[in-house]
Design a protein around this motif. Sequence first.
Motif, PDB file in Angstrom:
ATOM      1  N   ILE A 159      -0.585   0.268   0.392  1.00 29.83           N
ATOM      2  CA  ILE A 159      -1.610   0.511   1.413  1.00 29.83           C
ATOM      3  C   ILE A 159      -0.981   0.465   2.802  1.00 29.83           C
ATOM      4  CG2 ILE A 159      -3.648  -0.525   2.511  1.00 29.83           C
ATOM      5  CD1 ILE A 159      -4.594  -1.267  -0.358  1.00 29.83           C
ATOM      6  N   ALA A 160      -0.084  -0.510   3.014  1.00 31.65           N
ATOM      7  CA  ALA A 160       0.604  -0.601   4.320  1.00 31.65           C
ATOM      8  C   ALA A 160       1.371   0.692   4.586  1.00 31.65           C
ATOM      9  CB  ALA A 160       1.546  -1.801   4.337  1.00 31.65           C
ATOM     10  N   GLY A 161       2.010   1.229   3.559  1.00 31.92           N
ATOM     11  CA  GLY A 161       2.746   2.483   3.717  1.00 31.92           C
ATOM     12  C   GLY A 161       1.813   3.643   4.021  1.00 31.92           C
ATOM     13  N   ALA A 162       0.730   3.740   3.264  1.00 29.99           N
ATOM     14  CA  ALA A 162      -0.189   4.874   3.422  1.00 29.99           C
ATOM     15  C   ALA A 162      -0.868   4.850   4.789  1.00 29.99           C
ATOM     16  CB  ALA A 162      -1.231   4.847   2.314  1.00 29.99           C
ATOM     17  N   LEU A 163      -1.190   3.661   5.297  1.00 29.71           N
ATOM     18  CA  LEU A 163      -1.884   3.558   6.591  1.00 29.71           C
ATOM     19  C   LEU A 163      -0.901   3.431   7.756  1.00 29.71           C
ATOM     20  CD1 LEU A 163      -4.742   1.038   5.635  1.00 29.71           C
ATOM     21  CD2 LEU A 163      -4.985   3.499   6.038  1.00 29.71           C
ATOM     22  N   LYS A 164       0.395   3.459   7.436  1.00 34.33           N
ATOM     23  CA  LYS A 164       1.444   3.260   8.443  1.00 34.33           C
ATOM     24  C   LYS A 164       1.198   1.972   9.237  1.00 34.33           C
ATOM     25  CE  LYS A 164       3.044   7.951   8.728  1.00 34.33           C
ATOM     26  NZ  LYS A 164       2.265   8.435   7.587  1.00 34.33           N
ATOM     27  N   ALA A 165       0.927   0.898   8.524  1.00 33.96           N
ATOM     28  CA  ALA A 165       0.654  -0.394   9.149  1.00 33.96           C
ATOM     29  C   ALA A 165       1.904  -0.898   9.873  1.00 33.96           C
ATOM     30  CB  ALA A 165       0.227  -1.403   8.090  1.00 33.96           C
ATOM     31  N   ASP A 166       1.694  -1.707  10.911  1.00 35.82           N
ATOM     32  CA  ASP A 166       2.826  -2.259  11.646  1.00 35.82           C
ATOM     33  C   ASP A 166       3.483  -3.388  10.872  1.00 35.82           C
ATOM     34  OD1 ASP A 166       2.530  -0.850  14.368  1.00 35.82           O
ATOM     35  OD2 ASP A 166       0.503  -1.553  13.887  1.00 35.82           O
ATOM     36  N   LEU A 167       2.716  -4.050  10.014  1.00 35.03           N
ATOM     37  CA  LEU A 167       3.216  -5.238   9.328  1.00 35.03           C
ATOM     38  C   LEU A 167       2.459  -5.450   8.024  1.00 35.03           C
ATOM     39  CD1 LEU A 167       4.920  -7.897   9.554  1.00 35.03           C
ATOM     40  CD2 LEU A 167       3.004  -8.893  10.802  1.00 35.03           C
ATOM     41  N   CYS A 168       3.190  -5.906   7.004  1.00 31.38           N
ATOM     42  CA  CYS A 168       2.544  -6.268   5.740  1.00 31.38           C
ATOM     43  C   CYS A 168       2.920  -7.708   5.427  1.00 31.38           C
ATOM     44  CB  CYS A 168       3.007  -5.331   4.627  1.00 31.38           C
ATOM     45  SG  CYS A 168       2.278  -5.708   3.019  1.00 31.38           S
ATOM     46  N   GLU A 169       1.941  -8.598   5.454  1.00 33.60           N
ATOM     47  CA  GLU A 169       2.208 -10.019   5.207  1.00 33.60           C
ATOM     48  C   GLU A 169       1.738 -10.404   3.803  1.00 33.60           C
ATOM     49  OE1 GLU A 169       1.746 -12.281   9.456  1.00 33.60           O
ATOM     50  OE2 GLU A 169      -0.113 -11.662   8.497  1.00 33.60           O
ATOM     51  N   ILE A 170       2.648 -11.006   3.033  1.00 33.72           N
ATOM     52  CA  ILE A 170       2.308 -11.480   1.690  1.00 33.72           C
ATOM     53  C   ILE A 170       2.153 -12.998   1.765  1.00 33.72           C
ATOM     54  CG2 ILE A 170       3.049 -11.596  -0.744  1.00 33.72           C
ATOM     55  CD1 ILE A 170       2.759  -8.706   0.103  1.00 33.72           C
ATOM     56  N   TYR A 171       0.920 -13.470   1.645  1.00 33.19           N
ATOM     57  CA  TYR A 171       0.656 -14.911   1.715  1.00 33.19           C
ATOM     58  C   TYR A 171       0.659 -15.509   0.320  1.00 33.19           C
ATOM     59  CZ  TYR A 171      -0.662 -14.586   6.627  1.00 33.19           C
ATOM     60  OH  TYR A 171      -0.638 -14.406   7.974  1.00 33.19           O
TER      61      TYR A 171
END
Length: 403
Positions: A159-171
């Motif tokens: 999803i982070a890739g598809a939305l071109k997110a600035d950051l993906c945090e795995i908690y």
Amino acid sequence: MLIVQKFGGTSVGDLERIQNVANRVSKTKKAGNDVVVVVSAMSGETNKLVGYAQKFSKNPARAEMDMLLSSGERVTASLLSIALNEMGFEAVSMTGRRAGIVTDIVHTKARIENISPHAMSKALKEGKIVVVAGFQGVSSDGNVTTLGRGGSDLSAVAIAGALKADLCEIYTDVSGIFTTDPRIEPKAKKLDKISYDEMLELASLGAKVLQNRSVEMAKKLNVNLVTRTSFSDEEGTLITTEDEIMEKALVSGIALDRNQARVSLMGVKDRPGIASEIFTALAEADVNVDMIIQNKAYDDTTNIDFTVGVGDLSDAKSVVDRFINSKDIKDDSYNDTICKVSIVGVGMKSHTGVAAKAFSTMATENINIHMISTSEIKVSMVIDEKYAELAVRSLHNAYELDK
Ligand code: ADP
Ligand code: ASP
Ligand code: MG
């Protein structure tokens, strides 16, 4: 900024923790960010559902397993959304299907083919917090699928890739990526940064802190990936390109995979094409083969040993039985009380003696090595499962990873 935050099973393990997640998400939103949240099922839930199915059948239809297992993530997604709404935020929960996660049709270990993020983008534009049920998608023929155990990590990265997110945090329940599983070696050290390639090896070799396919995808799509804890504000570990890491460690970490089984084939007919026939048949049965060793026997046959995940052992057995029946293989044996310990580090590319040190460490502890495999940045050894923790700790010590 657009931030994707993924919360694993323990982080949403009970209602109080879901409220804690809601508080954390609300802070990120209030700071002016767009937020997509991806959640796992409550910890233990997926295993519980697997157990229920097994009460009725040893071999339940995989499509039904997906129907069943995908329910766990719907529970946490909707509860988190309800909690956020109650706090005055506009939130909307989505199934994998609604989020546009389209996969192939391989039930229980589907691959994501593409993401149509329109529904997510629209909700974000309307100022909403999007909460997606992780671990699930929809196959091109319209059925619910799941992405393999630990698959919510993959949902988040994709999803982070598809939305071109600035950051993906795995908690998760540990504060980052450690030199080895801190539950096995309390002296393990948290890493500030680790390269995609090293993380991919560690994850593929058993460090379940990140699902291996999520790391592969993060590398491919250049996703800024951070692993951290949901229980405090402690900084986590950045997973990034090798160039970003100045001080390259010789060995970065030790991984342990208890989920391995060994298949030994004795008296295999020594003729061209036999290996191809056996391993093609295994692949067609969706059996994932890992290490392979072939040795010439005294007579005109060979012995072939290989490892598979314990979950694939019975499928592997059925395939081997066919070759026993056709007399291409004389004898077979199986061992599921083994494990695989691995040493990973990009520094190995340019240093010698790393593997030798691993073998002598096992020798000092009197641990017998059954199988060995190496690549540019890893050395793996198959040993008896009873020595798993001893091996991890003594290797951690030998490479001075606690320093
Ligand atoms: P989640 O439910 O949040 O997805 P997981 O249980 O899948 O969490 O992964 C977190 C666990 O991974 C930790 O509790 C830890 O025991 C284990 N782990 C294994 N290897 C490592 C490592 N090198 N660094 C950190 N954690 C590790
Ligand atoms: N709930 C799923 C599992 O336990 C997916 C995940 O947690 O990532 O494997
Ligand atoms: Mg996980």
